[in-house]
Design a protein around this motif. Structure first.
Motif, PDB file in Angstrom:
ATOM      1  N   ILE A   1       0.873  -1.171   0.000  1.00 53.43           N
ATOM      2  CA  ILE A   1       0.000   0.000   0.000  1.00 53.43           C
ATOM      3  C   ILE A   1       0.911   1.222   0.000  1.00 53.43           C
ATOM      4  O   ILE A   1       1.716   1.421   0.901  1.00 53.43           O
ATOM      5  N   ARG A   2       0.797   2.007  -1.040  1.00 53.89           N
ATOM      6  CA  ARG A   2       1.572   3.242  -1.162  1.00 53.89           C
ATOM      7  C   ARG A   2       0.844   4.365  -0.421  1.00 53.89           C
ATOM      8  O   ARG A   2      -0.336   4.232  -0.078  1.00 53.89           O
ATOM      9  N   PRO A   3       1.498   5.493  -0.193  1.00 57.08           N
ATOM     10  CA  PRO A   3       0.833   6.611   0.490  1.00 57.08           C
ATOM     11  C   PRO A   3      -0.439   7.042  -0.235  1.00 57.08           C
ATOM     12  O   PRO A   3      -0.609   6.774  -1.433  1.00 57.08           O
ATOM     13  N   PRO A   4      -1.353   7.699   0.484  1.00 57.67           N
ATOM     14  CA  PRO A   4      -2.604   8.129  -0.150  1.00 57.67           C
ATOM     15  C   PRO A   4      -2.362   9.066  -1.326  1.00 57.67           C
ATOM     16  O   PRO A   4      -1.384   9.803  -1.340  1.00 57.67           O
ATOM     17  N   TRP A   5      -3.250   9.001  -2.275  1.00 52.58           N
ATOM     18  CA  TRP A   5      -3.228   9.786  -3.504  1.00 52.58           C
ATOM     19  C   TRP A   5      -2.066   9.412  -4.434  1.00 52.58           C
ATOM     20  O   TRP A   5      -1.733  10.160  -5.346  1.00 52.58           O
ATOM     21  N   SER A   6      -1.441   8.267  -4.193  1.00 51.08           N
ATOM     22  CA  SER A   6      -0.378   7.810  -5.089  1.00 51.08           C
ATOM     23  C   SER A   6      -0.949   7.445  -6.444  1.00 51.08           C
ATOM     24  O   SER A   6      -2.064   6.936  -6.543  1.00 51.08           O
ATOM     25  N   LYS A   7      -0.167   7.688  -7.468  1.00 46.45           N
ATOM     26  CA  LYS A   7      -0.548   7.265  -8.814  1.00 46.45           C
ATOM     27  C   LYS A   7      -0.390   5.753  -8.907  1.00 46.45           C
ATOM     28  O   LYS A   7      -0.071   5.100  -7.905  1.00 46.45           O
ATOM     29  N   SER A   8      -0.558   5.201 -10.074  1.00 45.53           N
ATOM     30  CA  SER A   8      -0.435   3.749 -10.243  1.00 45.53           C
ATOM     31  C   SER A   8       0.932   3.273  -9.756  1.00 45.53           C
ATOM     32  O   SER A   8       1.882   4.055  -9.673  1.00 45.53           O
ATOM     33  N   GLU A   9       1.028   1.998  -9.453  1.00 44.48           N
ATOM     34  CA  GLU A   9       2.283   1.435  -8.948  1.00 44.48           C
ATOM     35  C   GLU A   9       3.443   1.728  -9.890  1.00 44.48           C
ATOM     36  O   GLU A   9       4.517   2.138  -9.455  1.00 44.48           O
ATOM     37  N   GLN A  10       3.234   1.548 -11.182  1.00 42.62           N
ATOM     38  CA  GLN A  10       4.317   1.789 -12.132  1.00 42.62           C
ATOM     39  C   GLN A  10       4.704   3.265 -12.168  1.00 42.62           C
ATOM     40  O   GLN A  10       5.883   3.611 -12.136  1.00 42.62           O
ATOM     41  N   ALA A  11       3.730   4.158 -12.220  1.00 44.95           N
ATOM     42  CA  ALA A  11       4.025   5.598 -12.238  1.00 44.95           C
ATOM     43  C   ALA A  11       4.709   6.013 -10.937  1.00 44.95           C
ATOM     44  O   ALA A  11       5.620   6.846 -10.946  1.00 44.95           O
ATOM     45  N   PHE A  12       4.296   5.415  -9.841  1.00 48.69           N
ATOM     46  CA  PHE A  12       4.899   5.751  -8.552  1.00 48.69           C
ATOM     47  C   PHE A  12       6.363   5.339  -8.518  1.00 48.69           C
ATOM     48  O   PHE A  12       7.239   6.148  -8.232  1.00 48.69           O
ATOM     49  N   THR A  13       6.639   4.072  -8.821  1.00 49.41           N
ATOM     50  CA  THR A  13       8.018   3.580  -8.731  1.00 49.41           C
ATOM     51  C   THR A  13       8.909   4.149  -9.829  1.00 49.41           C
ATOM     52  O   THR A  13      10.111   4.268  -9.641  1.00 49.41           O
TER      53      THR A  13
END
Length: 161
Positions: free
Chosen positions: A21-33
């Motif tokens: 679970i990434r922080p709130p309002w995170s973009k998609s997993e790929q965009a985040f990483t």
């Protein structure tokens, strides 16, 4: 044997864990990483200290000690394009009750309900049994307030798609 080695190498460099679970309002997993520089600014800014350095150094949420207050400090301090605060919901996660819940063993416990400010957890009465927890998925914000008070780690937050 070579195929097994190649698969192991591929997994070694993979950044994506499906249950993170990434922080709130995170973009998609790929965009985040792809965009997160792992600067730890969101970790430092978190009032409740639920953002931890996870696998690969990427920030992830750990509800074992506290909850998310949706203060948006992690979003505000981040210099990279990993968040989208224009969305109405901070994330698509909800609480679920596992089989290890004390009520399944006949023990009266409502610690999760007491911690839930949104009142998303109710207990259904039944004759001759302790009340069983029920989560209203429409009311659950995924804040994680119910996780740490649970004496048997019977609450998990899961992504809903």
């Amino acid at each position: 044997m070579t195929q097994g080695i190649n698969q192991s190498r591929r997994n070694l460099f993979s950044r994506r864990k499906t249950n993170v679970i990434r922080p709130p309002w995170s973009k998609s997993e790929q965009a985040f990483t792809d965009n997160c520089t792992r600067c730890d600014k969101c970790i430092t800014a978190c009032d409740t200290q639920i953002i931890k350095r996870g696998e690969g150094g990427f920030p992830e949420i750990d509800f074992s000690n506290d909850e998310c207050t949706f203060c948006k400090k992690c979003v505000e301090v981040c210099p990279e394009p990993v968040f989208d605060s224009s969305t109405e919901l901070p994330w698509t996660i909800i609480a679920t009750i596992k089989d290890s819940c004390l009520t399944a063993k006949g023990v009266w416990c409502q610690s999760c309900k007491d911690a839930c400010e949104a009142r998303a957890i109710s207990f259904t009465m039944a004759v001759g049994q302790v009340p069983k927890p029920k989560i209203d998925s429409n009311a659950c914000t995924g804040c994680g307030a119910c996780v740490s008070p649970c004496p048997t780690d019977a609450i998990a937050l899961i992504k809903i798609e």
